[in-house]
Design a protein around this motif. Structure first.
Motif, short mmCIF file in Angstrom:
data_model
loop_
_atom_site.label_atom_id
_atom_site.label_comp_id
_atom_site.label_asym_id
_atom_site.label_seq_id
_atom_site.Cartn_x
_atom_site.Cartn_y
_atom_site.Cartn_z
N SER A 98 16.28 18.95 17.04
CA SER A 98 16.19 19.56 15.58
C SER A 98 15.15 20.63 15.36
O SER A 98 15.83 21.73 14.35
N ALA A 116 24.81 17.58 11.37
CA ALA A 116 23.95 17.30 9.88
C ALA A 116 23.88 18.48 8.95
O ALA A 116 24.51 18.27 7.81
N LEU A 126 18.99 15.10 8.45
CA LEU A 126 18.51 15.19 9.66
C LEU A 126 17.34 13.98 9.98
O LEU A 126 16.87 13.49 9.12
N ALA A 175 23.34 17.09 17.09
CA ALA A 175 23.33 16.05 15.92
C ALA A 175 22.65 16.73 14.75
O ALA A 175 23.13 16.66 13.58
N GLY A 191 24.75 16.46 6.13
CA GLY A 191 23.98 15.07 6.23
C GLY A 191 22.62 14.92 6.35
O GLY A 191 22.29 16.23 5.91
#
Length: 357
Positions: free
Chosen positions: A221, A350, A357, A346, A355
């Motif tokens: 991330s 997101a 995180l 991912a 979305g």
């Protein structure tokens, strides 16, 4: 980043070159095989030692890799200050039953000899730390097909990297573990470095070359974050220090997540240049008095650090680590790259899908 350079490694993940025996060929090969860009660290090695590691790495992977080289350092250390520090370390030498090293053991780290090897036996990528090479050096590496990167800790340093003709700049935030790659060592600016996200934004406005972001990155991330901020890839050091293939001492690996070591700090205690490490006894006791004298202090303390490691005493070792050290994961390096890539995917999903995180 130019497509020619990114074509070398499919994932925007670079394993930082960590000198002192951490970035061994096995680690770099595992990262390369998993789709990242693995790096060897030529710092503190002879030119032949660097060459032998390059040969070994080539026997382990056919994928592109990088080699990091330290720039020669100007002579500005005060010999008297070095002598005073040596006297302050006398008790450490007695405790560890070791002799202090010779501070005058050399200051160019075999730079010219290493350049000869890298020109005669070209590698895909070469990066530089502690300064920026001349345009002539960059041009000679370009002529043999090598991509050139150099570290910068300010927008002004990034401009110097661009003017030298480098293909990309490594923007190193103050969160980074190990030595800050400042081009000039100015004691008055100790601790005043820029955080990574602020640095990326300023470097992006200052130069037109691609940016590799470095400093405190431990999760996919965070890679997504620096890519969104304008970087083309992320360089991770501490995250790979704890991996199975890392050449770091087992005490160092365990210390990253040991509750005994609660924070990091920039210090000159071990090398005479600002470097971020876990706060231990040696750093606390000697950091406030260590002079600006690199590589003299590095040479001086080297036997002490080795003796502490041999004695199993993490309180006397240089435990280099970034601010995200508590997030270290003890995984095989290739698996860590896969996990980071999954986290990155991912996070991107997101962000694009709205979305969380």
């Amino acid at each position: 980043m130019s497509s020619a350079l990114t074509d070398l490694f499919p994932l925007p993940i670079v394993q930082a070159p960590m000198a002192g025996g951490v970035s061994v060929p096995q680690l770099a090969a595992a990262v390369c095989e998993a789709g990242g860009l693995g790096f060897l660290a030529a710092g503190y090695k002879t030119a032949d030692g660097m060459y032998q590691e390059i040969k070994q790495l080539r026997s382990l992977t056919g994928r592109p890799f990088g080699v990091n080289v330290f720039m020669p350092q100007p002579e500005y250390a005060d010999p008297a200050a070095v002598d005073v520090y040596a006297h302050q370390l006398a008790g450490e030498a007695t405790w560890y039953e070791a002799e202090l090293g010779d501070p005058d053991s050399g200051r160019d780290d075999g730079f010219e000899a290493k350049l000869v090897v890298l020109r005669d036996n070209p590698v895909p990528v070469v990066s530089f730390h502690f300064g920026v090479p001349s345009r002539e050096v960059v041009d000679t590496l370009h002529r043999v097909g090598t991509f050139v990167l150099a570290a910068a800790t300010t927008p002004e340093e990034a401009l110097a990297v661009e003017r030298a003709g480098a293909d990309a700049v490594i923007a190193q935030g103050i969160e980074a573990g190990g030595h800050q790659g400042t081009h000039r060592d100015i004691p008055e600016t100790d601790g005043s470095g820029l955080g990574l996200l602020s640095l990326i934004a300023q470097v992006r406005e200052a130069v037109g070359i691609p940016i590799v972001a470095a400093g405190g990155i431990m999760r996919g991330s965070q890679i997504a974050g620096v890519l969104a901020a304008g970087a083309s890839a992320a360089q991770l050091g501490t995250a790979f220090l704890a991996t199975h293939e890392s050449g770091a001492n087992a005490l160092h690996k365990r210390a990253l997540t040991n509750p005994l070591f609660v924070r990091t700090e920039l210090t000159r205690a071990f090398s005479g240049r600002p470097a971020r490490g876990l706060v231990n006894r040696f750093l606390r006791e000697h950091g406030p008095y260590a002079p600006a004298a690199y590589p003299e202090i590095h040479h001086l303390t080297s036997p002490l650090r080795k003796a502490a490691a041999k004695a199993g005493d993490a309180q006397g070792m240089a435990l280099w680590a970034g601010q995200g050290h508590r997030m270290a994961r003890e995984l095989p390096a290739g698996q860590l790259v896969e996990v980071l890539a999954g986290e990155l995917a991912a996070a991107r999903a997101a962000l694009t899908g709205g979305g969380v995180l």
